[in-house]
Design an enzyme around this catalytic site. Structure first.
Site, short mmCIF file in Angstrom:
data_model
loop_
_atom_site.label_atom_id
_atom_site.label_comp_id
_atom_site.label_asym_id
_atom_site.label_seq_id
_atom_site.Cartn_x
_atom_site.Cartn_y
_atom_site.Cartn_z
CG PHE A 96 -2.14 0.78 1.15
CD1 PHE A 96 -3.34 0.16 0.87
CD2 PHE A 96 -2.12 2.15 1.34
CE1 PHE A 96 -4.52 0.90 0.79
CE2 PHE A 96 -3.28 2.89 1.24
CZ PHE A 96 -4.48 2.27 0.97
CG PHE A 132 -4.06 -4.28 9.65
CD1 PHE A 132 -4.46 -3.51 10.73
CD2 PHE A 132 -4.49 -5.60 9.59
CE1 PHE A 132 -5.27 -4.04 11.73
CE2 PHE A 132 -5.30 -6.14 10.57
CZ PHE A 132 -5.69 -5.36 11.65
CD GLU A 133 -2.86 -6.70 5.67
OE1 GLU A 133 -2.29 -5.69 5.22
OE2 GLU A 133 -4.08 -6.74 5.93
CB VAL A 155 0.15 4.48 7.85
CG1 VAL A 155 -1.37 4.44 8.02
CG2 VAL A 155 0.73 3.09 8.08
CB SER A 176 -10.02 12.76 4.07
OG SER A 176 -10.27 11.88 3.00
CG HIS A 230 -8.59 2.27 6.94
ND1 HIS A 230 -9.46 1.35 7.46
CD2 HIS A 230 -7.72 1.57 6.18
CE1 HIS A 230 -9.13 0.15 7.03
NE2 HIS A 230 -8.07 0.25 6.26
NE ARG A 259 8.56 12.45 8.42
CZ ARG A 259 8.18 13.70 8.17
NH1 ARG A 259 7.89 14.08 6.94
NH2 ARG A 259 8.07 14.59 9.16
N1 INI Z 1 -2.14 0.49 4.48
C1 INI Z 1 -0.99 1.19 4.47
O1 INI Z 1 0.10 0.60 4.49
N2 INI Z 1 -1.01 2.55 4.44
C2 INI Z 1 -2.18 3.25 4.45
O2 INI Z 1 -2.13 4.51 4.40
C3 INI Z 1 -3.41 2.54 4.46
N3 INI Z 1 -4.66 3.25 4.46
O3 INI Z 1 -4.68 4.48 4.65
O4 INI Z 1 -5.73 2.67 4.29
C4 INI Z 1 -3.36 1.12 4.47
N4 INI Z 1 -4.48 0.40 4.47
C5 INI Z 1 -4.51 -1.02 4.15
C6 INI Z 1 -4.25 -1.89 5.37
O5 INI Z 1 -2.89 -1.85 5.74
C7 INI Z 1 -4.61 -3.35 5.09
O6 INI Z 1 -3.82 -3.84 4.04
C8 INI Z 1 -6.09 -3.55 4.74
O7 INI Z 1 -6.92 -2.92 5.70
C9 INI Z 1 -6.43 -5.06 4.69
O8 INI Z 1 -6.25 -5.65 5.98
#
Ligand code: INI
Length: 155
Positions: free
Chosen positions: A23, A58-59, A82, A86, A89, A128
């Protein structure tokens, strides 16, 4: 006179796993480039690095914990981005990533380094990831090299 323990910054012979969130890959791939560059510049060999890509930040802790417990590495470096934007999440993903990485470190007894950017904007993330505020992937790898040596000394 007190005894002092400091970690050296020599990556020679060290093996690390790097977990990267896909992501915001525009940013996270730059962090990975920084981490690789840091490792090689400190004597590490690319063949001693294993890169694991996961869907998002998240993973990251789930893969990090498995890698840390595998016994194959001296440490694990976690890289992701991350970005608040807006959506609420952000708070859940950022908090779980940070907590999860700390848990992986405590559960495994290995250094598991938090190189996940948590920023308010894309601009701050770009700063960064190899522009005016350096490259936090580079910094994360340097912390991994240092901590791996400290763990070795602490036994
Ligand atoms: N994951 C990120 O690494 N950065 C983000 O900014 C982000 N946002 O903003 O949603 C993000 N979401 C996905 C999350 O990490 C999971 O992959 C998803 O929720 C499935 O579990």
């Amino acid at each position: 006179m007190y005894n002092e323990i400091n970690g050296n910054l020599n990556g020679e012979g060290k093996r690390f796993a790097v977990v990267v969130g896909r992501f915001n890959s525009l940013i996270s791939e730059r962090l990975l480039e920084g981490a690789l560059d840091c490792f090689v510049r400190h004597g590490g060999k690319e063949e001693n690095l294993t890169v694991v890509r996961v869907p998002g930040s998240f993973e990251i802790p789930f893969a990090a914990q498995k890698l840390a417990q595998s016994g194959k590495y001296d440490g694990v470096v976690c890289l992701g981005a991350v970005i608040r934007g807006s959506t609420p999440h952000f708070d859940y993903v950022a908090a779980e990533a940070a907590k999860g990485v700390a848990h992986a470190a405590f559960n495994s007894g290995l250094p598991v380094i938090f190189g996940v950017l948590t920023t308010d904007s894309i601009e701050q993330a770009i700063e960064r990831a190899g522009t005016k505020a350096g490259n936090k992937g580079w910094d994360a790898m340097l912390s991994a090299i240092e901590m791996a040596d400290i763990y070795k000394q602490l036994g």
